[in-house]
Design a protein around this motif. Sequence first.
Motif, PDB file in Angstrom:
ATOM      1  N   LEU A   1     -15.852  -8.947 -10.670  1.00 23.97           N
ATOM      2  CA  LEU A   1     -14.425  -8.992 -10.978  1.00 23.97           C
ATOM      3  C   LEU A   1     -13.686  -7.856 -10.286  1.00 23.97           C
ATOM      4  N   LEU A   2     -14.307  -6.695 -10.261  1.00 24.34           N
ATOM      5  CA  LEU A   2     -13.670  -5.552  -9.603  1.00 24.34           C
ATOM      6  C   LEU A   2     -13.638  -5.724  -8.088  1.00 24.34           C
ATOM      7  N   PHE A   3     -14.695  -6.339  -7.512  1.00 18.67           N
ATOM      8  CA  PHE A   3     -14.654  -6.661  -6.079  1.00 18.67           C
ATOM      9  C   PHE A   3     -13.480  -7.603  -5.794  1.00 18.67           C
ATOM     10  N   GLY A   4     -13.291  -8.591  -6.669  1.00 16.89           N
ATOM     11  CA  GLY A   4     -12.163  -9.507  -6.504  1.00 16.89           C
ATOM     12  C   GLY A   4     -10.828  -8.793  -6.599  1.00 16.89           C
ATOM     13  N   LEU A   5     -10.723  -7.862  -7.553  1.00 15.84           N
ATOM     14  CA  LEU A   5      -9.483  -7.091  -7.690  1.00 15.84           C
ATOM     15  C   LEU A   5      -9.245  -6.232  -6.457  1.00 15.84           C
ATOM     16  N   SER A   6     -10.293  -5.611  -5.956  1.00 15.00           N
ATOM     17  CA  SER A   6     -10.127  -4.780  -4.751  1.00 15.00           C
ATOM     18  C   SER A   6      -9.707  -5.638  -3.563  1.00 15.00           C
ATOM     19  N   SER A   7     -10.200  -6.865  -3.520  1.00 15.54           N
ATOM     20  CA  SER A   7      -9.812  -7.762  -2.433  1.00 15.54           C
ATOM     21  C   SER A   7      -8.317  -8.043  -2.471  1.00 15.54           C
ATOM     22  N   VAL A   8      -7.792  -8.324  -3.669  1.00 14.75           N
ATOM     23  CA  VAL A   8      -6.358  -8.580  -3.799  1.00 14.75           C
ATOM     24  C   VAL A   8      -5.563  -7.330  -3.443  1.00 14.75           C
ATOM     25  N   MET A   9      -6.030  -6.167  -3.884  1.00 16.91           N
ATOM     26  CA  MET A   9      -5.329  -4.909  -3.587  1.00 16.91           C
ATOM     27  C   MET A   9      -5.312  -4.618  -2.097  1.00 16.91           C
ATOM     28  N   LEU A  10      -6.375  -4.990  -1.416  1.00 14.25           N
ATOM     29  CA  LEU A  10      -6.459  -4.742   0.022  1.00 14.25           C
ATOM     30  C   LEU A  10      -5.652  -5.754   0.827  1.00 14.25           C
ATOM     31  N   MET A  11      -5.691  -7.008   0.424  1.00 11.65           N
ATOM     32  CA  MET A  11      -5.079  -8.071   1.212  1.00 11.65           C
ATOM     33  C   MET A  11      -3.614  -8.300   0.859  1.00 11.65           C
ATOM     34  N   ALA A  12      -3.319  -8.398  -0.438  1.00 15.18           N
ATOM     35  CA  ALA A  12      -1.967  -8.756  -0.866  1.00 15.18           C
ATOM     36  C   ALA A  12      -1.560  -7.940  -2.081  1.00 15.18           C
ATOM     37  N   PRO A  13      -1.427  -6.625  -1.925  1.00 13.36           N
ATOM     38  CA  PRO A  13      -1.048  -5.800  -3.089  1.00 13.36           C
ATOM     39  C   PRO A  13       0.299  -6.193  -3.683  1.00 13.36           C
ATOM     40  N   MET A  14       1.172  -6.761  -2.838  1.00 15.55           N
ATOM     41  CA  MET A  14       2.485  -7.167  -3.337  1.00 15.55           C
ATOM     42  C   MET A  14       2.363  -8.260  -4.395  1.00 15.55           C
TER      43      MET A  14
ATOM     44  N   LEU B   1       4.733   1.664  -2.367  1.00 11.24           N
ATOM     45  CA  LEU B   1       3.833   1.159  -3.400  1.00 11.24           C
ATOM     46  C   LEU B   1       2.784   0.222  -2.800  1.00 11.24           C
ATOM     47  N   ASP B   2       3.204  -0.562  -1.804  1.00 12.73           N
ATOM     48  CA  ASP B   2       2.270  -1.461  -1.118  1.00 12.73           C
ATOM     49  C   ASP B   2       1.128  -0.669  -0.490  1.00 12.73           C
ATOM     50  N   LEU B   3       1.472   0.386   0.262  1.00 13.99           N
ATOM     51  CA  LEU B   3       0.441   1.203   0.912  1.00 13.99           C
ATOM     52  C   LEU B   3      -0.394   1.958  -0.118  1.00 13.99           C
ATOM     53  N   GLY B   4       0.243   2.405  -1.189  1.00 12.54           N
ATOM     54  CA  GLY B   4      -0.506   3.110  -2.220  1.00 12.54           C
ATOM     55  C   GLY B   4      -1.531   2.227  -2.893  1.00 12.54           C
ATOM     56  N   LEU B   5      -1.150   0.984  -3.151  1.00 10.53           N
ATOM     57  CA  LEU B   5      -2.093   0.069  -3.796  1.00 10.53           C
ATOM     58  C   LEU B   5      -3.220  -0.307  -2.838  1.00 10.53           C
ATOM     59  N   ARG B   6      -2.899  -0.421  -1.560  1.00 13.53           N
ATOM     60  CA  ARG B   6      -3.966  -0.688  -0.582  1.00 13.53           C
ATOM     61  C   ARG B   6      -4.953   0.475  -0.552  1.00 13.53           C
ATOM     62  N   GLY B   7      -4.421   1.692  -0.586  1.00 11.12           N
ATOM     63  CA  GLY B   7      -5.306   2.850  -0.610  1.00 11.12           C
ATOM     64  C   GLY B   7      -6.186   2.848  -1.840  1.00 11.12           C
ATOM     65  N   ALA B   8      -5.620   2.504  -2.992  1.00 12.30           N
ATOM     66  CA  ALA B   8      -6.423   2.405  -4.208  1.00 12.30           C
ATOM     67  C   ALA B   8      -7.486   1.319  -4.072  1.00 12.30           C
ATOM     68  N   GLY B   9      -7.129   0.229  -3.361  1.00 11.26           N
ATOM     69  CA  GLY B   9      -8.105  -0.841  -3.131  1.00 11.26           C
ATOM     70  C   GLY B   9      -9.266  -0.366  -2.281  1.00 11.26           C
ATOM     71  N   VAL B  10      -8.967   0.482  -1.277  1.00 16.30           N
ATOM     72  CA  VAL B  10     -10.037   1.034  -0.442  1.00 16.30           C
ATOM     73  C   VAL B  10     -10.970   1.888  -1.279  1.00 16.30           C
ATOM     74  N   VAL B  11     -10.391   2.729  -2.138  1.00 16.87           N
ATOM     75  CA  VAL B  11     -11.208   3.600  -2.988  1.00 16.87           C
ATOM     76  C   VAL B  11     -12.076   2.767  -3.929  1.00 16.87           C
ATOM     77  N   LEU B  12     -11.489   1.735  -4.546  1.00 18.10           N
ATOM     78  CA  LEU B  12     -12.248   0.886  -5.478  1.00 18.10           C
ATOM     79  C   LEU B  12     -13.366   0.150  -4.745  1.00 18.10           C
ATOM     80  N   PHE B  13     -13.060  -0.369  -3.567  1.00 15.76           N
ATOM     81  CA  PHE B  13     -14.069  -1.103  -2.796  1.00 15.76           C
ATOM     82  C   PHE B  13     -15.219  -0.176  -2.397  1.00 15.76           C
ATOM     83  N   ALA B  14     -14.885   1.018  -1.930  1.00 12.75           N
ATOM     84  CA  ALA B  14     -15.925   1.983  -1.533  1.00 12.75           C
ATOM     85  C   ALA B  14     -16.771   2.388  -2.733  1.00 12.75           C
ATOM     86  N   ALA B  15     -16.130   2.574  -3.888  1.00  9.39           N
ATOM     87  CA  ALA B  15     -16.876   2.955  -5.093  1.00  9.39           C
ATOM     88  C   ALA B  15     -17.839   1.845  -5.509  1.00  9.39           C
ATOM     89  N   LEU B  16     -17.390   0.594  -5.388  1.00  9.74           N
ATOM     90  CA  LEU B  16     -18.258  -0.525  -5.756  1.00  9.74           C
ATOM     91  C   LEU B  16     -19.442  -0.635  -4.804  1.00  9.74           C
TER      92      LEU B  16
END
Length: 895
Positions: free
Chosen positions: A819-832, A857-872
Amino acid sequence: MASQSLSDEALSAEEQEELLEEIERKRSLTGRAAILVAVVGILFSTYQVWLVARGPTFYLAVPFTDLQYTLTSLQQLQRDAIHVAFALVLAFLLFPTSTGDGRVARAGRGLVDGIRARLGAESAATRAVTRVSDVVGWAAMDRGRDRVTPVDVVLILLALMSPLYMLGQFDEVQSIRFAGLGSGDPLNEVYPVLEPVVSLFTAVGLPLDEISYAFIVGVIGILLVLEATRRTLGFFLMTLVAMFIVYARWGYLLPTDLTYLGALAIPELAWTSIVRDLWFTDQGVFGTPVQVSVRFIYVFVLFGAFLEMSGAGKWFIDLAYSLTGTRTGGPAKASVVASGFMGMLSGSSVANTVTTGAFTIPLMKRSGYSPEFSGAVESSVSSGGQLLPPVMGAAAFLIVEFTGTPFSEVIIAATLPAIAFFFGMWVMVHLEASRHGIGGLDRSELANLKEHFVQGWFYLLPLVLLLYFLIGLRLSIGRSGWLTIVAVVALIALIAAYNERTRLALLATVAVLTIGEFAANLFTGTGLAGLVTGAGDGAGSFGGAFEATIGSFGVIALVVSLLFLLADPDRESPLLDLDPAVDSAAQDVGERVGRPGLTTSTLGRFTTFVVKSMDSGARTATTVVIAVAAAGVIPGVIAVAGLGPNLAALIRAVSGDSYLLLLLLVGVSSVILGMGMPTTVMYIIIISMLGTTLQDFGLALLAAHLFVLYFGLMADVTPPVAIAAFAAAGVAKAEEFKTGVIAFLLSLNKILVPFAFVFSPGILLLRDGEILGTGDLLDLSYSIPEVVIPILGMFVGVYAMGVAIIGYYGGEVPNAHRLLFGLSSVMLMAPMLLLLLVQDVGRAVTGIWLVLDTLALDLGLRGAGVVLFAALLWLNRGSQEEGEAQSTGTGTATD
């Protein structure tokens, strides 16, 4: 040969044809009926080829002179009417009225059985009803799908009424477009020879002498399109189109004060006005969709048929296996490559699934993939082939026409999202292979890559030429398609004439004539043929001479090769490897005429290749033409009834002015309407109804149209219909619904990728609706946040979604992590997507309009997605290391 061992795994051509006929409900005709279909198909292709090559004027030219005799010059409406009439004739020949399995047929049999049970088999009533049932069955039913019925013959004759009327009475057609159908002459005045027939009908109470013949032609034409739609595309689409026609007549009865529905009220329209607008103008059946079919779609369907029959499809599949077959999950990776390529050309998810899947699915199963997963992979990539430039099925040409965007810009914009989708498929089949320890095929089973490429590299030339014509020379789409077809035919002729003994003379002759053609164009302004007729009028430019020579090269190569073939028709041709369907047709024709050698010679095989390609192209195009003709009714009704502004207001009201809700409405509508329908029909309907509203919200025009296309293709793998997935299940002998569910999951990137490029048009290389220029890319303050980061985010997000769907990353991934991989995918691809969701929910709950759709906010959420993806990835590293250790232990496959 190694490739032969792979072919043994595939379904035979006969099995593929049977499966396709079962899915598409086509007839399997033999004898004279089959010959008739082939003749009509070849004539259809010939007609279309003339239009793109010579234009709407048909003439006879005297060889080696400037003399030509004009036969006729067709107006646009006449061209379109002939185009649709050809498709109607083929539809009535190829698709049965009924096979006796439908509700009406079953009800009729139940009625007969009920009367027999009540009155007895010998009663007069029973015998009469039985006799009527037998006559109806003989006239209309084709239970074995192997005969043309009397009803089909009648409908074919009726289909000829419209083009004959428009060709013979076009002055009247032009007048009724403005004065109304009531100004048209009755049947007995249009065709005086039918006066007795009109008098007979008048005597029994049908005053044909008081009814405009144009009205009769229009009504019959619309009904024939509806019937052809029912046969080829199913009852649902026919009903939908019919409902729009009924709405055009009685939509004025809707009360204007109804909430929402009141916006759909329209002015009262008479049947004569509706029929005129739908049949005799460019706003209905013969509207933009059919015009695009005449100008663009057919020629590219024909190009795909020529390329397929040339053997390019089989060569490319073998090439894909040679490139990827030995890797981890090699057969599935080869399917991703090969099916994407073939799907791009065919434009039909189902046809590509069956034809390519007949080869790829058995190999995937043999390597260790489950039947359901094998079918799901094939159907997902086959449907995705229509996203892949440069051909993109038929959808790209509709986008060009509806948006006014140059074709070159459409394929540039569509490239990165398509690559991202196929990259995601590659990731998922690799992860599934890693989970089950599925290696690749043994190299001995595959064709040698270098040898295979050398033997067939020329199959890539038509695609290279197509891109050169479209982008390099900036020729029109139709002209580019025509020249590419000529190139394919010339290429196969050259290959047929080529062998060790003739190669020097053959290639030297072509080279000398090509140089002579260039010199003639450069110094006299005309080619070699023009010199013979004295057409030269002065020196030309170097660029003009070069372009003219490129256009003539195919003809030169074709003529020279044919002369060599005529000199020795039975020559050996080591490089000629046509599609098996061509050789099968050649053998069948030879046996029928009693001279097998006539068609199995090299010249005979080449001739059969040309004829079979034209026949195959017409058969494939028939469904597309019927689809666009039927779909044209919907925008026609919207335009005629003046519904556009009210419809846009209704959609805005339903969406509550929410950008996100509007996109979800468009996406869900595209999937629902796309179920069981051709992509072209879905696209036309959605764009006609929702396209204007999407633009009103500020969505880039090209992004909006590609968004609809992606979601429409999702319908082919979405249960409960999932027609492509169910076709793949038939090939894989797998459970249908399970195959559909897996195919849906594998295709989820068709949902996320369009959201990604809608919110970040830089992924499409667009800025303010225009293709990026060098200045845009050098403007780093724009290109990095708006282009580079979204593109990288899309590809990394596709990878993350692959892990979430498969649930494996060197080891099983816990559900919470998926589920978190899926969330990171959305944050990376379409944070809007997430930002707009929070914005809309906040507004609904608090009444406060939060402004969250900002670049920061778009770039910030993408950055958070990168961090989440790397952590996973880090959290699952132990599983990854363990999986690699196990792979090393068994160790055969490569990545």
